[in-house]
Every structure is written in structure tokens, then in C-alpha cells.
Scaffold this motif. Sequence first.
Motif, PDB file in Angstrom:
ATOM      1  N   LEU A  87       0.773  -1.246   0.000  1.00 42.17           N
ATOM      2  CA  LEU A  87       0.000   0.000   0.000  1.00 42.17           C
ATOM      3  C   LEU A  87       0.806   1.300   0.000  1.00 42.17           C
ATOM      4  CD1 LEU A  87      -3.069   0.979   0.413  1.00 42.17           C
ATOM      5  CD2 LEU A  87      -2.408   1.209   2.807  1.00 42.17           C
ATOM      6  N   ARG A  88       1.720   1.422   0.996  1.00 44.27           N
ATOM      7  CA  ARG A  88       2.472   2.679   1.185  1.00 44.27           C
ATOM      8  C   ARG A  88       3.608   2.385   2.164  1.00 44.27           C
ATOM      9  NH1 ARG A  88      -2.228   5.451   5.082  1.00 44.27           N
ATOM     10  NH2 ARG A  88      -1.446   4.505   7.010  1.00 44.27           N
ATOM     11  N   HIS A  89       4.406   3.377   2.487  1.00 41.88           N
ATOM     12  CA  HIS A  89       5.532   3.149   3.400  1.00 41.88           C
ATOM     13  C   HIS A  89       5.083   3.093   4.858  1.00 41.88           C
ATOM     14  CE1 HIS A  89       8.789   3.277   0.482  1.00 41.88           C
ATOM     15  NE2 HIS A  89       7.995   4.105  -0.186  1.00 41.88           N
ATOM     16  N   SER A  90       4.171   3.982   5.263  1.00 48.20           N
ATOM     17  CA  SER A  90       3.756   3.991   6.666  1.00 48.20           C
ATOM     18  C   SER A  90       2.788   2.843   6.934  1.00 48.20           C
ATOM     19  CB  SER A  90       3.118   5.334   7.027  1.00 48.20           C
ATOM     20  OG  SER A  90       2.055   5.607   6.150  1.00 48.20           O
ATOM     21  N   GLU A  91       2.748   2.424   8.198  1.00 40.98           N
ATOM     22  CA  GLU A  91       1.907   1.280   8.552  1.00 40.98           C
ATOM     23  C   GLU A  91       0.431   1.600   8.385  1.00 40.98           C
ATOM     24  OE1 GLU A  91       2.529  -0.946  12.098  1.00 40.98           O
ATOM     25  OE2 GLU A  91       4.711  -0.873  11.893  1.00 40.98           O
ATOM     26  N   HIS A  92      -0.356   0.546   8.141  1.00 38.63           N
ATOM     27  CA  HIS A  92      -1.800   0.684   7.949  1.00 38.63           C
ATOM     28  C   HIS A  92      -2.470  -0.462   8.689  1.00 38.63           C
ATOM     29  CE1 HIS A  92      -5.674   0.564   5.766  1.00 38.63           C
ATOM     30  NE2 HIS A  92      -5.458   1.847   5.503  1.00 38.63           N
ATOM     31  N   ILE A  93      -3.688  -0.233   9.139  1.00 37.11           N
ATOM     32  CA  ILE A  93      -4.344  -1.250   9.966  1.00 37.11           C
ATOM     33  C   ILE A  93      -4.709  -2.525   9.197  1.00 37.11           C
ATOM     34  CG2 ILE A  93      -6.694  -0.313   9.655  1.00 37.11           C
ATOM     35  CD1 ILE A  93      -7.146  -0.948  12.661  1.00 37.11           C
ATOM     36  N   GLU A 138       6.835  -4.335   5.202  1.00 40.59           N
ATOM     37  CA  GLU A 138       6.211  -5.628   5.528  1.00 40.59           C
ATOM     38  C   GLU A 138       6.140  -6.538   4.296  1.00 40.59           C
ATOM     39  OE1 GLU A 138       3.189  -4.478   9.182  1.00 40.59           O
ATOM     40  OE2 GLU A 138       2.789  -3.623   7.208  1.00 40.59           O
ATOM     41  N   ALA A 139       5.900  -5.939   3.134  1.00 41.54           N
ATOM     42  CA  ALA A 139       5.892  -6.731   1.893  1.00 41.54           C
ATOM     43  C   ALA A 139       7.285  -7.279   1.617  1.00 41.54           C
ATOM     44  CB  ALA A 139       5.405  -5.877   0.721  1.00 41.54           C
ATOM     45  N   LEU A 140       8.314  -6.449   1.824  1.00 39.08           N
ATOM     46  CA  LEU A 140       9.695  -6.901   1.593  1.00 39.08           C
ATOM     47  C   LEU A 140      10.077  -8.018   2.571  1.00 39.08           C
ATOM     48  CD1 LEU A 140      11.443  -3.479   0.832  1.00 39.08           C
ATOM     49  CD2 LEU A 140      11.004  -5.334  -0.793  1.00 39.08           C
ATOM     50  N   ALA A 141       9.527  -7.959   3.791  1.00 41.66           N
ATOM     51  CA  ALA A 141       9.816  -9.011   4.778  1.00 41.66           C
ATOM     52  C   ALA A 141       9.207 -10.348   4.325  1.00 41.66           C
ATOM     53  CB  ALA A 141       9.275  -8.610   6.145  1.00 41.66           C
ATOM     54  N   PHE A 184       4.776  -5.093  -6.833  1.00 40.31           N
ATOM     55  CA  PHE A 184       3.907  -4.440  -5.852  1.00 40.31           C
ATOM     56  C   PHE A 184       2.613  -3.942  -6.521  1.00 40.31           C
ATOM     57  CE2 PHE A 184       7.460  -2.870  -2.751  1.00 40.31           C
ATOM     58  CZ  PHE A 184       7.579  -4.159  -2.251  1.00 40.31           C
ATOM     59  N   ILE A 185       1.502  -4.137  -5.799  1.00 38.21           N
ATOM     60  CA  ILE A 185       0.192  -3.647  -6.265  1.00 38.21           C
ATOM     61  C   ILE A 185      -0.566  -3.008  -5.103  1.00 38.21           C
ATOM     62  CG2 ILE A 185      -0.087  -5.324  -8.147  1.00 38.21           C
ATOM     63  CD1 ILE A 185      -1.986  -6.897  -6.157  1.00 38.21           C
ATOM     64  N   HIS A 186      -1.810  -2.596  -5.382  1.00 39.05           N
ATOM     65  CA  HIS A 186      -2.715  -1.965  -4.394  1.00 39.05           C
ATOM     66  C   HIS A 186      -2.049  -0.746  -3.758  1.00 39.05           C
ATOM     67  CE1 HIS A 186      -6.228  -1.693  -1.822  1.00 39.05           C
ATOM     68  NE2 HIS A 186      -6.770  -2.726  -2.455  1.00 39.05           N
ATOM     69  N   LEU A 187      -1.475   0.099  -4.631  1.00 39.19           N
ATOM     70  CA  LEU A 187      -0.680   1.228  -4.160  1.00 39.19           C
ATOM     71  C   LEU A 187      -1.527   2.477  -4.000  1.00 39.19           C
ATOM     72  CD1 LEU A 187       2.258   0.378  -6.534  1.00 39.19           C
ATOM     73  CD2 LEU A 187       2.102  -0.118  -4.085  1.00 39.19           C
ATOM     74  N   CYS A 188      -1.224   3.248  -2.969  1.00 39.35           N
ATOM     75  CA  CYS A 188      -1.960   4.487  -2.716  1.00 39.35           C
ATOM     76  C   CYS A 188      -1.105   5.678  -3.129  1.00 39.35           C
ATOM     77  CB  CYS A 188      -2.420   4.490  -1.263  1.00 39.35           C
ATOM     78  SG  CYS A 188      -1.624   5.567  -0.139  1.00 39.35           S
ATOM     79  N   HIS A 189      -1.693   6.852  -3.186  1.00 35.27           N
ATOM     80  CA  HIS A 189      -0.909   8.014  -3.653  1.00 35.27           C
ATOM     81  C   HIS A 189       0.258   8.322  -2.724  1.00 35.27           C
ATOM     82  CE1 HIS A 189      -3.408  11.270  -1.338  1.00 35.27           C
ATOM     83  NE2 HIS A 189      -3.569  10.093  -0.778  1.00 35.27           N
ATOM     84  N   ARG A 190       0.156   7.879  -1.473  1.00 36.52           N
ATOM     85  CA  ARG A 190       1.254   8.130  -0.536  1.00 36.52           C
ATOM     86  C   ARG A 190       2.394   7.118  -0.672  1.00 36.52           C
ATOM     87  NH1 ARG A 190      -1.379   8.958   5.129  1.00 36.52           N
ATOM     88  NH2 ARG A 190      -3.454   8.985   4.253  1.00 36.52           N
ATOM     89  N   PHE A 191       2.261   6.152  -1.577  1.00 35.01           N
ATOM     90  CA  PHE A 191       3.360   5.215  -1.857  1.00 35.01           C
ATOM     91  C   PHE A 191       4.549   5.973  -2.438  1.00 35.01           C
ATOM     92  CE2 PHE A 191       5.437   2.721  -5.244  1.00 35.01           C
ATOM     93  CZ  PHE A 191       6.005   1.715  -4.479  1.00 35.01           C
ATOM     94  N   GLY A 192       4.266   6.953  -3.289  1.00 32.38           N
ATOM     95  CA  GLY A 192       5.331   7.727  -3.929  1.00 32.38           C
ATOM     96  C   GLY A 192       5.266   7.589  -5.439  1.00 32.38           C
ATOM     97  N   LEU A 193       6.175   8.321  -6.109  1.00 26.48           N
ATOM     98  CA  LEU A 193       6.220   8.288  -7.575  1.00 26.48           C
ATOM     99  C   LEU A 193       6.810   6.965  -8.064  1.00 26.48           C
ATOM    100  CD1 LEU A 193       7.602  11.882  -8.184  1.00 26.48           C
ATOM    101  CD2 LEU A 193       5.320  11.072  -8.836  1.00 26.48           C
ATOM    102  N   HIS A 194       6.173   6.387  -9.080  1.00 28.00           N
ATOM    103  CA  HIS A 194       6.650   5.104  -9.612  1.00 28.00           C
ATOM    104  C   HIS A 194       8.159   5.154  -9.906  1.00 28.00           C
ATOM    105  CE1 HIS A 194       5.953   1.302 -11.919  1.00 28.00           C
ATOM    106  NE2 HIS A 194       7.160   1.645 -12.298  1.00 28.00           N
ATOM    107  N   ALA A 195       8.579   6.157 -10.659  1.00 29.03           N
ATOM    108  CA  ALA A 195       9.968   6.221 -11.126  1.00 29.03           C
ATOM    109  C   ALA A 195      10.954   6.316  -9.959  1.00 29.03           C
ATOM    110  CB  ALA A 195      10.150   7.411 -12.066  1.00 29.03           C
ATOM    111  N   GLU A 196      10.591   7.055  -8.930  1.00 25.00           N
ATOM    112  CA  GLU A 196      11.506   7.219  -7.778  1.00 25.00           C
ATOM    113  C   GLU A 196      11.509   5.980  -6.899  1.00 25.00           C
ATOM    114  OE1 GLU A 196      10.427  10.734  -5.603  1.00 25.00           O
ATOM    115  OE2 GLU A 196      10.978  12.072  -7.264  1.00 25.00           O
TER     116      GLU A 196
END
Length: 247
Positions: free
Chosen positions: A187-193, A200-203, A215-227
Motif C-alpha cells: 500500500l504505502r511506506h507507513s503502517e496501515h491497519i 512488511e511486503a519486503l519481509a 507491488f500492487i494496491h498502491l496508494c498516492h502516498r506510496f510515492g512516484l513510480h519512477a523514484e
Amino acid sequence: MKITFLGTGTSTGVPYIGCDCKVCTSSDPRDRRLRCSALFEVDGVHVLIDCGPDFRQQALANGVRHIDAVLLTHEHVDHIMGIDDLRPFGDVDIYATAATNKAVHRIFSYCFNNDYPGIPSLVMHEIDDRPFFVDGVEVIPIKAMHYRMPVLGYRIGKVGYLTDVKTITDEELDKLRGLDVFVVDALRHSEHISHISVAEALAIIDKIKPKHSYFIHLCHRFGLHAEEEKLLPPNVSVAYDGLQIEV
Ligand SMILES: [Zn+2]
Ligand SMILES: [Zn+2]
Ligand SMILES: [Zn+2]
């Protein structure tokens, strides 16, 4: 096997309505994400995983002509709301848990209890955690929890697909060992309920060691694809809408 990522966004889609962040205003088409869904073509059988509210435009954009079966992960609307748009595909077998099946019957009741012409022709199959076959293709369900909601991931051959997950037992993860491709919620870098974060995905990836992960189910706070993709290990990619891979 060919996999087409029809949608890679979280439940809101990206851009998020009314947001001016750098992701929502990005000109990179990979930063525009419809709701999560993927089409698997294996031995001539077309299997769709989830059928959300963007299904119609996803089918048009990707020239989808055949769907034999739909595997539903859970009942949240970003995963089932496109079911009415399965009408052009004739009889479609839908595989879902008892809880998801019940939700589909409630939301799409008109598809099941009248003979109005033009309704989708849905053949519901209730599944649990036991493997089953779709037109000769073996599908192995993977049980996981999406906060308090049980969800199913799926394994087809050497590909695993796991979305809307927060926790999963080691026993279920064992079913995802030896994969060539692992498609996973991040989803994103910060934890979510109710979703795993990037860390957590990398773990999970570190535990089951697939050859390559998306990676899928990404939110706008995940960041820019290219970066973001540059920051990931070489065997992990960020999926994007329209991406096709051969496995
Ligand atoms: Zn979702
Ligand atoms: Zn935004
Ligand atoms: Zn969900």
C-alpha cells in the motif's frame, strides 16, 4: 502464462479525488492507478482476479475479449463492483468464499432471483482453502487476514497473487514458496491497519524468496513510480496499469 495488470491502485484509485500531491498530479502514466485487478491467461483459459468498479474501462483499454472465470479475493467494493460489466463475456464462473459469495448475492441480487433479460450470467462456486480446478488449471487458495476480514490470495502454477493482506501465517506462506512471480499488496511506506506496508511486503518476500515480485494496491502516498522503483531490490518491481508479463 501471460499476466496483465489491469489495475494496481488502492481502493480510492490514484489520483485521489481533490488531491494536489506530486503523485496525484504526476504526468507519468504509471502513476495513474485504477482499482486492483489482474488477468491471467494460462493454457487458453482466461482467469480474472477481482472485478472492481474500473473493470469496464480496464477491459476496453486492454482489449479483453474472453473471461472464463473470476477469482474473488474478498467482498470490498474495490474488488467486486464491476461484476455487472461481465455481461459481454457470457457464462462466467465466479469463485469466492462463503462470505464473499453472500455479499455478491446481496449486492447483485437481481442477477440471481429473476429472469430479467440481459443480466450477467454468473455461475457461483463457493470455495474454501482447498485447491480447485478452473477448466483444468489448478488454483491454490492462500488464506490471509485483512485486519479482521478473511481474504484469499491465489497461486496458479509458479505465480502467487496476494492483495489486501495484513497478516498471514507461516503455514499459508509455505504455499507461496518456489514462485517465479509474486504479486503483493504494498500500500504505502507507513503502517496501515489492514494492509501491509512496503517494509512488511519486503519481509514476506525475504521469507518466501520468489524469483521476482511486483507491488500492487498502491496508494498516492506510496510515492512516484519512477523514484520508488529505484529504491527497491533488483528482484522487486512496482507494477503499473497495463503492464504485461510472461511467466
Ligand atoms: Zn482493496
Ligand atoms: Zn495525492
Ligand atoms: Zn479490501
